[in-house]
Scaffold this motif. Structure first.
Motif, PDB file in Angstrom:
ATOM      1  N   ALA A   1       4.462   7.925  -7.149  1.00  0.00           N
ATOM      2  CA  ALA A   1       3.776   8.243  -5.892  1.00  0.00           C
ATOM      3  C   ALA A   1       2.253   8.229  -5.990  1.00  0.00           C
ATOM      4  N   LYS A   2       1.707   8.019  -7.201  1.00  0.00           N
ATOM      5  CA  LYS A   2       0.245   7.964  -7.385  1.00  0.00           C
ATOM      6  C   LYS A   2      -0.424   9.214  -6.809  1.00  0.00           C
ATOM      7  N   CYS A   3      -0.048  10.371  -7.324  1.00  0.00           N
ATOM      8  CA  CYS A   3      -0.485  11.621  -6.699  1.00  0.00           C
ATOM      9  C   CYS A   3      -1.103  12.617  -7.674  1.00  0.00           C
ATOM     10  N   VAL A   4      -1.365  12.214  -8.912  1.00  0.00           N
ATOM     11  CA  VAL A   4      -1.880  13.132  -9.928  1.00  0.00           C
ATOM     12  C   VAL A   4      -3.312  12.748 -10.279  1.00  0.00           C
ATOM     13  N   GLU A   5      -4.184  13.743 -10.322  1.00  0.00           N
ATOM     14  CA  GLU A   5      -5.586  13.504 -10.663  1.00  0.00           C
ATOM     15  C   GLU A   5      -5.776  13.513 -12.179  1.00  0.00           C
ATOM     16  N   ASP A   6      -6.803  12.818 -12.635  1.00  0.00           N
ATOM     17  CA  ASP A   6      -7.058  12.716 -14.073  1.00  0.00           C
ATOM     18  C   ASP A   6      -7.266  14.078 -14.732  1.00  0.00           C
ATOM     19  N   TYR A   7      -7.925  14.994 -14.028  1.00  0.00           N
ATOM     20  CA  TYR A   7      -8.217  16.289 -14.646  1.00  0.00           C
ATOM     21  C   TYR A   7      -6.943  17.053 -14.998  1.00  0.00           C
TER      22      TYR A   7
ATOM     23  N   THR B   1       0.844  -1.195   0.000  1.00  0.00           N
ATOM     24  CA  THR B   1       0.000   0.000   0.000  1.00  0.00           C
ATOM     25  C   THR B   1       0.878   1.243   0.000  1.00  0.00           C
ATOM     26  N   ASN B   2       0.308   2.343  -0.463  1.00  0.00           N
ATOM     27  CA  ASN B   2       1.043   3.602  -0.500  1.00  0.00           C
ATOM     28  C   ASN B   2       1.202   4.163   0.913  1.00  0.00           C
ATOM     29  N   PRO B   3       2.390   4.643   1.269  1.00  0.00           N
ATOM     30  CA  PRO B   3       2.517   5.355   2.545  1.00  0.00           C
ATOM     31  C   PRO B   3       1.856   6.724   2.428  1.00  0.00           C
ATOM     32  N   GLN B   4       1.668   7.386   3.551  1.00  0.00           N
ATOM     33  CA  GLN B   4       1.204   8.763   3.509  1.00  0.00           C
ATOM     34  C   GLN B   4       2.351   9.636   2.995  1.00  0.00           C
ATOM     35  N   THR B   5       2.045  10.546   2.082  1.00  0.00           N
ATOM     36  CA  THR B   5       3.091  11.380   1.482  1.00  0.00           C
ATOM     37  C   THR B   5       2.797  12.850   1.749  1.00  0.00           C
ATOM     38  N   TYR B   6       3.847  13.577   2.158  1.00  0.00           N
ATOM     39  CA  TYR B   6       3.691  14.980   2.523  1.00  0.00           C
ATOM     40  C   TYR B   6       4.803  15.825   1.916  1.00  0.00           C
ATOM     41  N   PHE B   7       4.513  17.118   1.810  1.00  0.00           N
ATOM     42  CA  PHE B   7       5.491  18.106   1.353  1.00  0.00           C
ATOM     43  C   PHE B   7       5.635  19.149   2.448  1.00  0.00           C
TER      44      PHE B   7
END
Length: 339
Positions: A259-265, A193-199
């Motif tokens: 990172a699986k962090c981009v939305e389709d839009y 599973t993906n970990p929580q990712t932060y900036f």
């Protein structure tokens, strides 16, 4: 001078919360420029690891004790096991830089998370420690320790990247997706599973802010990537401006792949702003047809790999037509140069 020269361990009664087990993935530049800070962090880990505190309040010490027993059962001496169990600073091989993902992404030479994770782990599994052992020298020499690094990945819950300036953003360079995205992909490959990712935004040191990685990607997307003012600005730079637009798309895609962090839009928005806007599309084709082809191909790759899931058929057909159109322009220019 505000230089950090030592550390002080706060008692739990003052800290007011459990301690946090932190692993650093340092860059080659940081390794070369700040060996004193690496040494200081390593000393802090060793000091906290020997505190007699409850496991729930000092997970670092609990993990070190558990892993020391594990490594001793694997045949290491007590000292070697203790040293290995305290590895918390990892980086690339001494003299090497990067995280091993750029070539894979650029060449499209990867199939799934495992390919990206393996490349990242192979490049990042060198432990930097000031503690001497038979595995390597104690002068912060990088010690190849893939098993220890994978143990750290198996325990990781959060992946955080800090940035201390606003001169550039996380879609300005391949370094960001290589380091944060690569670490995220490596954790996901081991844990499933993906970990929580932060900036961490530390551009204003008096008011640091932490956003989720998705929030930061969305902020950069709105404020720069599809901002008409930014697009108009880079268009003043001709070939280089078109190149920067293509590079931005590459970095957005790579962050999503890792990172699986981009939305389709966002993919749709880039297609509309860069390729389907007649003025912008004409600019890119006339000044840098390679960039036009690369942007369209990268968007098609995002759809093919399942990152852009809601692309409509007409959009995909238009992108394919743009690839063919750009190829024709490139071939025409090449033929002209040969003559």
């Amino acid at each position: 001078a505000r230089r950090v020269v030592d550390f002080e361990i706060l008692p739990l009664s003052v800290l007011g919360r459990p301690r946090v087990d932190v692993t650093l993935r340092i860059s080659g530049f940081f390794r070369d420029a700040f060996p004193n800070l690496i040494n200081l962090f390593d000393q802090a880990v060793a000091a906290v690891a020997v505190l007699d505190e409850p496991p729930s309040l000092n997970p670092l010490a609990a993990q070190v004790r558990q892993e020391t027993d594990f490594w001793m059962k694997q045949g290491l001496s007590s000292q070697e096991a203790q040293v290995r169990s305290r590895y918390r600073v990892f980086g690339s091989k001494p003299g090497a830089y990067g995280a091993g993902l750029q070539g894979l992404i650029e060449s499209q030479n990867w199939t799934d998370d495992q390919d990206l994770a393996r490349a990242y782990i192979n490049w990042s599994c060198y432990a930097y420690t000031s503690c001497p052992s038979q595995e390597g020298l104690g002068e912060l020499g990088g010690i190849s320790a893939p098993e220890a690094f994978e143990q750290r990945l198996s325990q990781m819950q959060i992946v955080l990247h800090n940035q201390d300036n606003r001169e550039h953003d996380i879609l300005d360079s391949d370094d960001y997706y290589q380091f944060q995205g690569g670490l995220t992909a490596a954790v996901r490959s081991i844990q499933g599973t993906n970990p929580q990712t932060y900036f961490g935004d530390n551009s204003m040191t008096a008011k640091p802010r932490v956003r989720t990685l998705k929030e930061e990607i969305a902020r950069v997307y709105r404020s720069r990537v599809v901002n008409p003012k930014w697009i108009a600005g880079v268009m003043r730079h001709g070939y280089k401006g078109a190149f920067e637009m293509a590079a931005t798309v590459d970095y957005l895609f790579a962050y999503d792949a890792t990172a699986k962090c981009v939305e389709d839009y966002m993919y749709e928005g880039i297609a509309q702003a860069y390729l389907f806007d007649p003025v912008v599309s004409e600019f890119i084709q006339s000044r840098n047809p390679y960039a036009l082809r690369d942007i369209a191909e990268r968007l098609l790759e995002a759809q093919k790999r399942g990152l852009w899931q809601d692309a409509n058929l007409q959009t995909l057909e238009n992108l394919r037509n743009l690839v063919h159109q750009a190829e024709a322009v490139i071939e025409q220019k090449s033929t002209y140069l040969e003559k």
